[in-house]
Design a protein around this motif. Structure first.
Motif, PDB file in Angstrom:
ATOM      1  N   LYS A  86       0.820  -1.200   0.000  1.00 15.10           N
ATOM      2  CA  LYS A  86       0.000   0.000   0.000  1.00 15.10           C
ATOM      3  C   LYS A  86       0.862   1.260   0.000  1.00 15.10           C
ATOM      4  CE  LYS A  86      -3.898  -2.139   2.433  1.00 15.10           C
ATOM      5  NZ  LYS A  86      -4.772  -2.076   3.639  1.00 15.10           N
ATOM      6  N   PHE A  87       0.524   2.202  -0.876  1.00 14.26           N
ATOM      7  CA  PHE A  87       1.181   3.491  -0.968  1.00 14.26           C
ATOM      8  C   PHE A  87       0.105   4.576  -1.044  1.00 14.26           C
ATOM      9  CE2 PHE A  87       4.004   0.359  -2.737  1.00 14.26           C
ATOM     10  CZ  PHE A  87       5.264   0.722  -2.305  1.00 14.26           C
ATOM     11  N   THR A  88       0.536   5.803  -0.895  1.00 10.27           N
ATOM     12  CA  THR A  88      -0.347   6.955  -1.091  1.00 10.27           C
ATOM     13  C   THR A  88       0.401   8.006  -1.889  1.00 10.27           C
ATOM     14  OG1 THR A  88      -1.498   6.568   1.015  1.00 10.27           O
ATOM     15  CG2 THR A  88      -1.703   8.759   0.033  1.00 10.27           C
ATOM     16  N   TRP A  89      -0.156   8.395  -3.052  1.00 12.16           N
ATOM     17  CA  TRP A  89       0.463   9.496  -3.792  1.00 12.16           C
ATOM     18  C   TRP A  89      -0.207  10.806  -3.381  1.00 12.16           C
ATOM     19  CZ3 TRP A  89      -2.813  12.584  -6.377  1.00 12.16           C
ATOM     20  CH2 TRP A  89      -3.966  12.067  -6.957  1.00 12.16           C
ATOM     21  N   PHE A  90       0.509  11.890  -3.603  1.00 10.73           N
ATOM     22  CA  PHE A  90      -0.042  13.202  -3.261  1.00 10.73           C
ATOM     23  C   PHE A  90       0.493  14.268  -4.201  1.00 10.73           C
ATOM     24  CE2 PHE A  90       3.957  13.152  -0.953  1.00 10.73           C
ATOM     25  CZ  PHE A  90       4.440  14.445  -1.123  1.00 10.73           C
ATOM     26  N   VAL A  91      -0.274  15.323  -4.327  1.00 14.79           N
ATOM     27  CA  VAL A  91       0.171  16.558  -4.977  1.00 14.79           C
ATOM     28  C   VAL A  91      -0.184  17.695  -4.026  1.00 14.79           C
ATOM     29  CG1 VAL A  91       0.018  15.758  -7.351  1.00 14.79           C
ATOM     30  CG2 VAL A  91      -1.990  16.767  -6.252  1.00 14.79           C
ATOM     31  N   SER A  92       0.627  18.746  -4.018  1.00 14.02           N
ATOM     32  CA  SER A  92       0.354  19.865  -3.112  1.00 14.02           C
ATOM     33  C   SER A  92       0.854  21.163  -3.724  1.00 14.02           C
ATOM     34  CB  SER A  92       1.018  19.645  -1.745  1.00 14.02           C
ATOM     35  OG  SER A  92       2.434  19.704  -1.853  1.00 14.02           O
ATOM     36  N   ASP A  93       0.298  22.253  -3.218  1.00 13.80           N
ATOM     37  CA  ASP A  93       0.781  23.584  -3.601  1.00 13.80           C
ATOM     38  C   ASP A  93       0.657  24.492  -2.382  1.00 13.80           C
ATOM     39  OD1 ASP A  93       1.674  25.259  -6.023  1.00 13.80           O
ATOM     40  OD2 ASP A  93       0.168  26.529  -5.057  1.00 13.80           O
ATOM     41  N   GLU A  94       1.715  25.268  -2.126  1.00 12.50           N
ATOM     42  CA  GLU A  94       1.748  26.142  -0.958  1.00 12.50           C
ATOM     43  C   GLU A  94       2.181  27.540  -1.373  1.00 12.50           C
ATOM     44  OE1 GLU A  94       3.338  26.022   3.668  1.00 12.50           O
ATOM     45  OE2 GLU A  94       4.473  24.931   2.131  1.00 12.50           O
ATOM     46  N   VAL A  95       1.439  28.546  -0.888  1.00 14.21           N
ATOM     47  CA  VAL A  95       1.757  29.946  -1.156  1.00 14.21           C
ATOM     48  C   VAL A  95       2.118  30.630   0.160  1.00 14.21           C
ATOM     49  CG1 VAL A  95       0.398  30.140  -3.261  1.00 14.21           C
ATOM     50  CG2 VAL A  95      -0.682  30.567  -1.043  1.00 14.21           C
ATOM     51  N   PHE A  96       2.978  31.658   0.069  1.00 17.09           N
ATOM     52  CA  PHE A  96       3.497  32.369   1.239  1.00 17.09           C
ATOM     53  C   PHE A  96       3.201  33.859   1.102  1.00 17.09           C
ATOM     54  CE2 PHE A  96       5.807  28.519   0.845  1.00 17.09           C
ATOM     55  CZ  PHE A  96       6.459  28.228   2.026  1.00 17.09           C
ATOM     56  N   TYR A  97       2.730  34.468   2.194  1.00 14.43           N
ATOM     57  CA  TYR A  97       2.604  35.924   2.256  1.00 14.43           C
ATOM     58  C   TYR A  97       3.519  36.440   3.356  1.00 14.43           C
ATOM     59  CZ  TYR A  97       0.811  40.660   2.455  1.00 14.43           C
ATOM     60  OH  TYR A  97       0.715  42.037   2.426  1.00 14.43           O
ATOM     61  N   ASP A  98       4.374  37.421   3.017  1.00 20.95           N
ATOM     62  CA  ASP A  98       5.338  37.984   3.962  1.00 20.95           C
ATOM     63  C   ASP A  98       4.949  39.426   4.263  1.00 20.95           C
ATOM     64  OD1 ASP A  98       7.642  39.087   5.235  1.00 20.95           O
ATOM     65  OD2 ASP A  98       8.885  37.526   4.329  1.00 20.95           O
ATOM     66  N   TRP A  99       4.630  39.705   5.558  1.00 22.73           N
ATOM     67  CA  TRP A  99       4.212  41.056   5.928  1.00 22.73           C
ATOM     68  C   TRP A  99       5.366  42.048   5.884  1.00 22.73           C
ATOM     69  CZ3 TRP A  99       0.881  37.266   7.702  1.00 22.73           C
ATOM     70  CH2 TRP A  99      -0.479  37.566   7.601  1.00 22.73           C
ATOM     71  N   SER A 100       6.614  41.595   5.959  1.00 21.31           N
ATOM     72  CA  SER A 100       7.740  42.523   5.855  1.00 21.31           C
ATOM     73  C   SER A 100       7.929  43.016   4.426  1.00 21.31           C
ATOM     74  CB  SER A 100       9.035  41.855   6.341  1.00 21.31           C
ATOM     75  OG  SER A 100       9.428  40.793   5.486  1.00 21.31           O
ATOM     76  N   LEU A 101       7.419  42.241   3.445  1.00 24.03           N
ATOM     77  CA  LEU A 101       7.511  42.626   2.035  1.00 24.03           C
ATOM     78  C   LEU A 101       6.177  43.115   1.479  1.00 24.03           C
ATOM     79  CD1 LEU A 101       9.587  39.545   0.787  1.00 24.03           C
ATOM     80  CD2 LEU A 101      10.473  41.823   1.333  1.00 24.03           C
ATOM     81  N   HIS A 102       5.076  42.781   2.173  1.00 21.62           N
ATOM     82  CA  HIS A 102       3.724  43.126   1.734  1.00 21.62           C
ATOM     83  C   HIS A 102       3.400  42.537   0.361  1.00 21.62           C
ATOM     84  CE1 HIS A 102       3.424  45.803   5.169  1.00 21.62           C
ATOM     85  NE2 HIS A 102       4.538  46.396   4.802  1.00 21.62           N
ATOM     86  N   LEU A 103       3.776  41.269   0.185  1.00 28.00           N
ATOM     87  CA  LEU A 103       3.473  40.585  -1.062  1.00 28.00           C
ATOM     88  C   LEU A 103       3.572  39.072  -0.856  1.00 28.00           C
ATOM     89  CD1 LEU A 103       6.517  39.676  -2.110  1.00 28.00           C
ATOM     90  CD2 LEU A 103       6.570  41.983  -2.995  1.00 28.00           C
ATOM     91  N   TRP A 104       3.187  38.338  -1.926  1.00 29.06           N
ATOM     92  CA  TRP A 104       3.273  36.875  -1.937  1.00 29.06           C
ATOM     93  C   TRP A 104       4.557  36.504  -2.697  1.00 29.06           C
ATOM     94  CZ3 TRP A 104      -0.705  34.019   0.380  1.00 29.06           C
ATOM     95  CH2 TRP A 104      -1.864  34.737   0.691  1.00 29.06           C
ATOM     96  N   PRO A 105       5.683  36.291  -2.012  1.00 31.53           N
ATOM     97  CA  PRO A 105       6.944  36.114  -2.724  1.00 31.53           C
ATOM     98  C   PRO A 105       7.263  34.678  -3.131  1.00 31.53           C
ATOM     99  CG  PRO A 105       7.378  36.220  -0.380  1.00 31.53           C
ATOM    100  CD  PRO A 105       5.883  36.383  -0.554  1.00 31.53           C
ATOM    101  N   ARG A 106       6.550  33.683  -2.574  1.00 26.62           N
ATOM    102  CA  ARG A 106       7.021  32.300  -2.729  1.00 26.62           C
ATOM    103  C   ARG A 106       5.875  31.349  -3.027  1.00 26.62           C
ATOM    104  NH1 ARG A 106      10.754  29.944   1.966  1.00 26.62           N
ATOM    105  NH2 ARG A 106      12.141  31.466   0.972  1.00 26.62           N
ATOM    106  N   ASN A 107       6.177  30.356  -3.875  1.00 27.98           N
ATOM    107  CA  ASN A 107       5.248  29.264  -4.156  1.00 27.98           C
ATOM    108  C   ASN A 107       6.032  27.955  -4.170  1.00 27.98           C
ATOM    109  OD1 ASN A 107       2.370  28.531  -5.348  1.00 27.98           O
ATOM    110  ND2 ASN A 107       3.890  27.329  -6.449  1.00 27.98           N
TER     111      ASN A 107
END
Length: 219
Positions: free
Chosen positions: A154-175
């Motif tokens: 038995k295995f489990t595959w996965f897909v994911s996506d993560e976004v980051f918001y940084d208040w010191s930059l006031h933008l979404w710099p990373r995915n």
């Protein structure tokens, strides 16, 4: 060409070459390796120590070490509250030494959808950093899982996506987008393998190709 001029040109060329060699690259290939230990305190609360070691500079040098611990409070079968603390020491390729203490307050929602499982992880992080400025950050990760078998294993595959918001930059710099699979060897040990692509407009190196492993042990 006279000797003084030749000497000056040699010094300039060497300085330019050294500066180019010492510049932190914008991209890198890295290996991220995590170990997590889950210690159930009761049916509703787990204590979770963690260690992590990351190799960068095209897999040749340790660039990030971190350790920490936290708790998982299971509110119900769909919702959990996850406070964690991490200490981090890192040195990017050709970069300066970095230190960080991080407090994470997180909530994870998990919902079965037929044979799929969809989870939504929300983290608010307070980061005390040196030499960078202290900052708050928000992270949101969606992850979809589905079980499968190979020769009755038995295995489990996965897909994911993560976004980051940084208040010191006031933008979404990373995915961060990832794909991988995990396998439970028994009720105490699980191994997860994944490939992740990170894109970051401000961190150096920020654009990463990552091969990762996560060992999860449960007492």
């Amino acid at each position: 060409m006279n000797s003084p001029m030749l000497l000056i040109m040699t010094v300039v060329v060497c300085a330019v070459h050294a500066a180019a060699q010492s510049r932190v690259p914008e991209s890198d290939t890295q290996s991220w390796n995590d170990i997590q230990l889950t210690i159930p305190l009761n049916k509703k609360v787990d204590f979770v120590p963690q260690l992590a070691l990351r190799f960068g500079d095209n897999l040749t040098t340790p660039v990030d070490e971190r350790w920490g611990a936290g708790w998982v409070f299971k509110i119900n079968k769909y919702l959990s509250f996850n406070p964690f603390y991490f200490h981090r020491e890192a040195r990017p390729p050709h970069g300066r030494q970095e230190y960080e203490d991080r407090l994470t307050l997180g909530v994870t929602l998990q919902k079965p959808i037929g044979k799929f499982t969809l989870s939504d992880r929300n983290w608010f992080e307070r980061r005390w950093r040196e030499p960078q400025a202290d900052a708050w950050r928000y992270r949101n990760r969606l992850r979809l899982e589905h079980p499968f078998k190979i020769d009755k294993q038995k295995f489990t595959w996965f897909v994911s996506d993560e976004v980051f918001y940084d208040w010191s930059l006031h933008l979404w710099p990373r995915n961060r987008a990832a794909i991988g699979a995990n396998h439970a060897f028994n009720k105490h040990a699980t191994l997860e393998l994944y490939y992740m692509r990170q894109n970051d407009s401000h961190t150096r190196p920020g654009d990463l190709n990552i091969i990762g492993t996560v060992w999860r042990f449960k007492l």
